[in-house]
Write a protein that holds these residues in place. Sequence first.
Motif, PDB file in Angstrom:
ATOM      1  N   GLU A   4      90.154  85.252   4.253  1.00  0.00           N
ATOM      2  CA  GLU A   4      90.017  86.424   5.102  1.00  0.00           C
ATOM      3  C   GLU A   4      88.614  87.010   5.078  1.00  0.00           C
ATOM      4  N   MET A   5      87.912  86.928   3.941  1.00  0.00           N
ATOM      5  CA  MET A   5      86.626  87.611   3.790  1.00  0.00           C
ATOM      6  C   MET A   5      85.433  86.671   3.866  1.00  0.00           C
ATOM      7  N   VAL A   6      85.576  85.451   3.363  1.00  0.00           N
ATOM      8  CA  VAL A   6      84.425  84.567   3.239  1.00  0.00           C
ATOM      9  C   VAL A   6      84.202  83.737   4.496  1.00  0.00           C
ATOM     10  N   GLU A   7      85.228  83.022   4.911  1.00  0.00           N
ATOM     11  CA  GLU A   7      85.046  82.095   6.024  1.00  0.00           C
ATOM     12  C   GLU A   7      84.624  82.775   7.320  1.00  0.00           C
ATOM     13  N   PRO A   8      85.246  83.905   7.721  1.00  0.00           N
ATOM     14  CA  PRO A   8      84.773  84.572   8.946  1.00  0.00           C
ATOM     15  C   PRO A   8      83.336  85.060   8.835  1.00  0.00           C
ATOM     16  N   ALA A   9      82.939  85.527   7.648  1.00  0.00           N
ATOM     17  CA  ALA A   9      81.569  86.022   7.472  1.00  0.00           C
ATOM     18  C   ALA A   9      80.558  84.894   7.632  1.00  0.00           C
ATOM     19  N   VAL A  10      80.832  83.763   7.014  1.00  0.00           N
ATOM     20  CA  VAL A  10      79.924  82.623   7.099  1.00  0.00           C
ATOM     21  C   VAL A  10      79.895  82.075   8.524  1.00  0.00           C
ATOM     22  N   ARG A  11      81.048  81.893   9.104  1.00  0.00           N
ATOM     23  CA  ARG A  11      81.141  81.337  10.454  1.00  0.00           C
ATOM     24  C   ARG A  11      80.479  82.262  11.475  1.00  0.00           C
ATOM     25  N   GLY A  12      80.747  83.573  11.353  1.00  0.00           N
ATOM     26  CA  GLY A  12      80.165  84.518  12.295  1.00  0.00           C
ATOM     27  C   GLY A  12      78.655  84.577  12.216  1.00  0.00           C
ATOM     28  N   THR A  13      78.120  84.483  10.993  1.00  0.00           N
ATOM     29  CA  THR A  13      76.666  84.504  10.819  1.00  0.00           C
ATOM     30  C   THR A  13      76.024  83.298  11.493  1.00  0.00           C
ATOM     31  N   ARG A  14      76.631  82.156  11.324  1.00  0.00           N
ATOM     32  CA  ARG A  14      76.084  80.942  11.964  1.00  0.00           C
ATOM     33  C   ARG A  14      76.145  81.045  13.480  1.00  0.00           C
ATOM     34  N   TYR A  15      77.217  81.635  13.993  1.00  0.00           N
ATOM     35  CA  TYR A  15      77.334  81.804  15.444  1.00  0.00           C
ATOM     36  C   TYR A  15      76.179  82.646  15.983  1.00  0.00           C
ATOM     37  N   VAL A  16      75.842  83.707  15.259  1.00  0.00           N
ATOM     38  CA  VAL A  16      74.764  84.590  15.709  1.00  0.00           C
ATOM     39  C   VAL A  16      73.429  83.842  15.735  1.00  0.00           C
ATOM     40  N   ILE A  17      73.151  83.095  14.686  1.00  0.00           N
ATOM     41  CA  ILE A  17      71.894  82.345  14.637  1.00  0.00           C
ATOM     42  C   ILE A  17      71.853  81.307  15.753  1.00  0.00           C
ATOM     43  N   ASP A  18      72.957  80.612  15.973  1.00  0.00           N
ATOM     44  CA  ASP A  18      73.011  79.615  17.045  1.00  0.00           C
ATOM     45  C   ASP A  18      72.795  80.265  18.407  1.00  0.00           C
ATOM     46  N   ALA A  19      73.427  81.419  18.626  1.00  0.00           N
ATOM     47  CA  ALA A  19      73.279  82.107  19.905  1.00  0.00           C
ATOM     48  C   ALA A  19      71.839  82.549  20.130  1.00  0.00           C
ATOM     49  N   ALA A  20      71.190  83.027  19.066  1.00  0.00           N
ATOM     50  CA  ALA A  20      69.794  83.455  19.181  1.00  0.00           C
ATOM     51  C   ALA A  20      68.900  82.266  19.521  1.00  0.00           C
ATOM     52  N   ALA A  21      69.158  81.131  18.878  1.00  0.00           N
ATOM     53  CA  ALA A  21      68.337  79.946  19.127  1.00  0.00           C
ATOM     54  C   ALA A  21      68.526  79.431  20.551  1.00  0.00           C
ATOM     55  N   GLU A  22      69.766  79.465  21.026  1.00  0.00           N
ATOM     56  CA  GLU A  22      70.059  78.915  22.349  1.00  0.00           C
ATOM     57  C   GLU A  22      69.624  79.837  23.482  1.00  0.00           C
ATOM     58  N   SER A  23      69.430  81.122  23.186  1.00  0.00           N
ATOM     59  CA  SER A  23      69.025  82.050  24.240  1.00  0.00           C
ATOM     60  C   SER A  23      67.611  81.766  24.724  1.00  0.00           C
ATOM     61  N   GLY A  24      66.766  81.357  23.803  1.00  0.00           N
ATOM     62  CA  GLY A  24      65.380  81.084  24.158  1.00  0.00           C
ATOM     63  C   GLY A  24      64.528  82.320  24.329  1.00  0.00           C
ATOM     64  N   THR A  25      65.111  83.512  24.178  1.00  0.00           N
ATOM     65  CA  THR A  25      64.363  84.751  24.393  1.00  0.00           C
ATOM     66  C   THR A  25      64.331  85.647  23.160  1.00  0.00           C
ATOM     67  N   VAL A  26      65.147  85.365  22.166  1.00  0.00           N
ATOM     68  CA  VAL A  26      65.192  86.198  20.968  1.00  0.00           C
ATOM     69  C   VAL A  26      64.020  85.847  20.073  1.00  0.00           C
ATOM     70  N   ARG A  27      63.169  86.848  19.793  1.00  0.00           N
ATOM     71  CA  ARG A  27      61.988  86.550  18.992  1.00  0.00           C
ATOM     72  C   ARG A  27      62.224  86.742  17.501  1.00  0.00           C
ATOM     73  N   ARG A  28      63.225  87.542  17.143  1.00  0.00           N
ATOM     74  CA  ARG A  28      63.520  87.744  15.723  1.00  0.00           C
ATOM     75  C   ARG A  28      64.960  88.245  15.572  1.00  0.00           C
ATOM     76  N   VAL A  29      65.621  87.746  14.545  1.00  0.00           N
ATOM     77  CA  VAL A  29      66.961  88.221  14.204  1.00  0.00           C
ATOM     78  C   VAL A  29      66.865  89.008  12.906  1.00  0.00           C
ATOM     79  N   VAL A  30      67.414  90.232  12.918  1.00  0.00           N
ATOM     80  CA  VAL A  30      67.476  91.046  11.705  1.00  0.00           C
ATOM     81  C   VAL A  30      68.935  91.074  11.258  1.00  0.00           C
ATOM     82  N   LEU A  31      69.181  90.528  10.097  1.00  0.00           N
ATOM     83  CA  LEU A  31      70.532  90.454   9.551  1.00  0.00           C
ATOM     84  C   LEU A  31      70.736  91.547   8.510  1.00  0.00           C
ATOM     85  N   THR A  32      71.881  92.221   8.587  1.00  0.00           N
ATOM     86  CA  THR A  32      72.264  93.184   7.556  1.00  0.00           C
ATOM     87  C   THR A  32      73.073  92.455   6.499  1.00  0.00           C
ATOM     88  N   SER A  33      72.516  92.318   5.322  1.00  0.00           N
ATOM     89  CA  SER A  33      73.224  91.706   4.211  1.00  0.00           C
ATOM     90  C   SER A  33      73.813  92.823   3.357  1.00  0.00           C
TER      91      SER A  33
END
Length: 243
Positions: A4-33
């Motif tokens: 419930e806590m680990v897998e969604p967090a890891v999967r969701g983080t990767r989705y965000v990075i992938d989306a930023a890379a595929e957009s082609g317009t995001v210059r920086r991602v700031v992650l709240t850890s």
Amino acid sequence: MQEEMVEPAVRGTRYVIDAAAESGTVRRVVLTSSIGAVAMDPRREPDAVVDESCWSDLDFCKKTKNWYCYGKAAAERAAWEAAAARGVDLVVVVPVLVQGPALQPSVNASLMHVLKYLNGSAKTYANAVQAYVHVRDAADAHVRVFEAPRAAGRYICADAVLHREDVVRTLRKSFPGYPVPERCSDEVNPRKQPYKISNQRLRELGLEFTPAAQALYDTVVCFQEKGILPLPVPAPTPASPDA
């Protein structure tokens, strides 16, 4: 709980990075850890300074079933791996326990940390320490690391580490009308000593931290304004002997 806590967090983080890379317009991602990704390490020496080089021990988190800290550390590590693989400029803010005015109407776990000492639900305080930061400083940190061209890596966002006794003493002094506990739940073991933590990297970006006592004060005022905590009833004034 792990699923419930680990897998969604890891999967969701990767989705965000992938989306930023595929957009082609995001210059920086700031992650709240979270400080949960940093401080859970049983091998850390008492005098060691917690800084951006520190990581929570995943094996220890798993052994103690601390899935919150495990999830935060695993998610941040996954973010760094994904950002490196996709060529995304990633910067990470690592807040400690955030206090201060809340936007949401409900009370989250961070705010309950203070509310329980004011509404009578906690009769004692723990022999424990915690690092605190004002919510406005946490927000400011995200803006600064996004806008500063030289920003890179991790940034611990913390003002001070306080023992629970210091917290309840501050609350009692500022808000004497509430039933703030006066007794520690652990009267046997020595008082836990606050660990050292570094906020140097954010201060180098110009962030001036709000004192933790002010963050606690603003939290209580927020409770009062939202009706979460009633205004304390003033103690009656003793009658004059001559009356």
